[in-house]
Scaffold this active site. Structure first.
Site, PDB file in Angstrom:
ATOM      1  N   ARG A  94       0.812  -1.228   0.000  1.00 29.03           N
ATOM      2  CA  ARG A  94       0.000   0.000   0.000  1.00 29.03           C
ATOM      3  C   ARG A  94       0.839   1.269   0.000  1.00 29.03           C
ATOM      4  O   ARG A  94       0.466   2.238  -0.649  1.00 29.03           O
ATOM      5  CB  ARG A  94      -1.044  -0.023   1.126  1.00 29.03           C
ATOM      6  CG  ARG A  94      -0.602   0.346   2.486  1.00 29.03           C
ATOM      7  CD  ARG A  94      -1.413  -0.352   3.517  1.00 29.03           C
ATOM      8  NE  ARG A  94      -1.087  -1.769   3.482  1.00 29.03           N
ATOM      9  CZ  ARG A  94      -1.950  -2.749   3.637  1.00 29.03           C
ATOM     10  NH1 ARG A  94      -3.200  -2.496   3.844  1.00 29.03           N
ATOM     11  NH2 ARG A  94      -1.548  -3.996   3.610  1.00 29.03           N
ATOM     12  N   THR A  95       1.964   1.269   0.689  1.00 27.56           N
ATOM     13  CA  THR A  95       2.764   2.503   0.727  1.00 27.56           C
ATOM     14  C   THR A  95       3.312   2.820  -0.669  1.00 27.56           C
ATOM     15  O   THR A  95       3.281   3.960  -1.117  1.00 27.56           O
ATOM     16  CB  THR A  95       3.909   2.362   1.751  1.00 27.56           C
ATOM     17  OG1 THR A  95       3.331   2.044   3.016  1.00 27.56           O
ATOM     18  CG2 THR A  95       4.711   3.635   1.881  1.00 27.56           C
ATOM     19  N   LYS A 112      24.400  -7.308  -7.074  1.00 31.12           N
ATOM     20  CA  LYS A 112      25.735  -7.425  -7.681  1.00 31.12           C
ATOM     21  C   LYS A 112      26.798  -6.747  -6.823  1.00 31.12           C
ATOM     22  O   LYS A 112      27.933  -6.597  -7.245  1.00 31.12           O
ATOM     23  CB  LYS A 112      25.723  -6.816  -9.079  1.00 31.12           C
ATOM     24  CG  LYS A 112      24.730  -7.477 -10.009  1.00 31.12           C
ATOM     25  CD  LYS A 112      24.737  -6.849 -11.392  1.00 31.12           C
ATOM     26  CE  LYS A 112      23.639  -7.423 -12.263  1.00 31.12           C
ATOM     27  NZ  LYS A 112      23.450  -6.652 -13.495  1.00 31.12           N
ATOM     28  N   ARG A 122      12.171   3.338   0.824  1.00 28.94           N
ATOM     29  CA  ARG A 122      11.955   2.378   1.924  1.00 28.94           C
ATOM     30  C   ARG A 122      13.190   1.489   1.975  1.00 28.94           C
ATOM     31  O   ARG A 122      13.648   0.986   0.947  1.00 28.94           O
ATOM     32  CB  ARG A 122      10.701   1.547   1.680  1.00 28.94           C
ATOM     33  CG  ARG A 122      10.577   0.414   2.680  1.00 28.94           C
ATOM     34  CD  ARG A 122       9.219  -0.228   2.683  1.00 28.94           C
ATOM     35  NE  ARG A 122       8.224   0.621   3.309  1.00 28.94           N
ATOM     36  CZ  ARG A 122       7.031   0.195   3.712  1.00 28.94           C
ATOM     37  NH1 ARG A 122       6.691  -1.070   3.531  1.00 28.94           N
ATOM     38  NH2 ARG A 122       6.181   1.018   4.280  1.00 28.94           N
ATOM     39  N   HIS A 171       8.434   6.021  10.015  1.00 27.05           N
ATOM     40  CA  HIS A 171       7.590   5.931   8.817  1.00 27.05           C
ATOM     41  C   HIS A 171       6.695   7.167   8.861  1.00 27.05           C
ATOM     42  O   HIS A 171       5.513   7.086   9.179  1.00 27.05           O
ATOM     43  CB  HIS A 171       6.782   4.628   8.901  1.00 27.05           C
ATOM     44  CG  HIS A 171       6.036   4.257   7.662  1.00 27.05           C
ATOM     45  ND1 HIS A 171       6.003   5.048   6.521  1.00 27.05           N
ATOM     46  CD2 HIS A 171       5.264   3.175   7.382  1.00 27.05           C
ATOM     47  CE1 HIS A 171       5.252   4.445   5.611  1.00 27.05           C
ATOM     48  NE2 HIS A 171       4.795   3.315   6.110  1.00 27.05           N
TER      49      HIS A 171
END
Ligand code: NCD
Length: 311
Positions: free
Chosen positions: A59-60, A87, A109, A137
């Protein structure tokens, strides 16, 4: 036109009460926009935003992308599973490569607490923290505050109970700073193993008794057990957790007043919250999701307004 005091939104800890109020008031205007038949405004037509998601999100990520598109920004998406991180590239190299393609803002995030603060010291683009590990958050806390204000009219002197896995929750910490700065009182409730030691120093009260906590509050914000962040057992079983800390209809029926129920999602039905609570008219869980888009539009719009400022 009032402006934010900061070039980034790294956490509610770093925002002033005026910043928070400015974002909520601006979100009111955008909520009206997204309820129009044509939900789009040209405000960020010349802005390019990269959404960097180094950790899972539904949802974010969708909420930020919709907010960006409704402001007419150009958007690029990146998720860790398909990236060159595998990598061996460092975070800073990855981000600098993306920025050299002329990106103005970053929404990130990341599993490491402090990742966004670290980046903000090394790059020029504006950053919005979309969740950094167990730390903060901020846009979730802002949308929670917006939703409470919408339902109760104000946050001043409102009593908010935060229930559950506070120890591993970035939503809890961001909510504590945000709610207190906006005048609300905060109490924390959960098993002792999931309440950080010395949390009272943040000015919150603590209870280990869910019934007492619910009786005290106007609003209960129920958190998910963050099993993915728990490397040891913090309670014997999910069944036992839900027996002692799950928010159930019968607990609500015993209260002498009605309370508002919130949850940042994703919810675990039957663990921290019962279905007949989550789906009841006490619950504003889906309004929170709707408000998330308006709040993120406000945050992006206000940060874009600070482009070209050094501080
Ligand atoms: C929260 C998160 O990711 O911190 N969810 C969200 O942003 N909607 C809470 C959670 O995952 O439990």
């Amino acid at each position: 036109m009032p402006q934010l005091s900061t070039r980034h939104i790294l956490g509610t800890k770093y925002l002033t009460p005026d910043d928070l109020t400015l974002i909520l008031d601006t979100a009111n205007r955008f909520k009206e926009v997204i309820n129009r038949p044509i939900k789009k405004v040209p405000s960020l037509r010349d802005v390019t935003i990269a959404n960097l998601f180094f950790e899972n999100s539904t949802r974010t990520r969708i909420s930020f992308e919709l907010a960006e598109k409704r402001l007419s920004a150009d958007v690029v998406n990146f998720s860790a599973s398909s990236s060159s991180l595998k990598k061996g590239e460092t975070l800073l190299d990855t981000v600098n490569n993306i920025l050299s393609m002329k990106v103005d803002m970053i929404v990130m995030r990341h599993p490491a607490p402090g990742a966004c603060v670290f980046l903000s010291r090394h790059i020029d683009a504006h950053i919005i923290n979309a969740g950094d590990g167990t730390h903060e958050h901020p846009t979730q806390a802002l949308l929670d505050a917006f939703s409470i204000r919408e339902r109760l009219g104000t946050l001043v002197d409102k009593k908010v109970l935060i229930v559950g896995d506070v120890l591993h929750s970035r939503v809890a910490l961001s909510n504590i700073f945000c709610l207190q700065k906006l005048g609300a009182k905060v109490k924390i409730c959960g098993p002792p193993t999931l309440i950080p030691k010395h949390i009272e120093k943040l000015g919150v009260e603590v209870t280990y008794d869910i019934q007492e906590g619910l009786q005290w509050c106007d609003v209960a914000n129920v958190l998910r057990i963050q099993l993915e962040r728990q490397d040891i057992k913090y309670f014997p079983s999910l069944r036992e957790y839900s027996r002692y800390f799950g928010v159930t209809r019968s607990l609500l029926d015993q209260l002498d007043h009605e309370i508002v129920i919130m949850h940042p999602g994703p919810i675990n039905r039957g663990v921290e919250i019962d279905s007949d609570v989550a789906d009841s008219n006490h619950s504003i869980i889906l309004q929170q999701v709707e408000n998330g888009v308006a709040v993120r539009m406000a945050a992006l719009y206000l940060l874009a307004d600070r482009r070209g400022t050094a501080e």
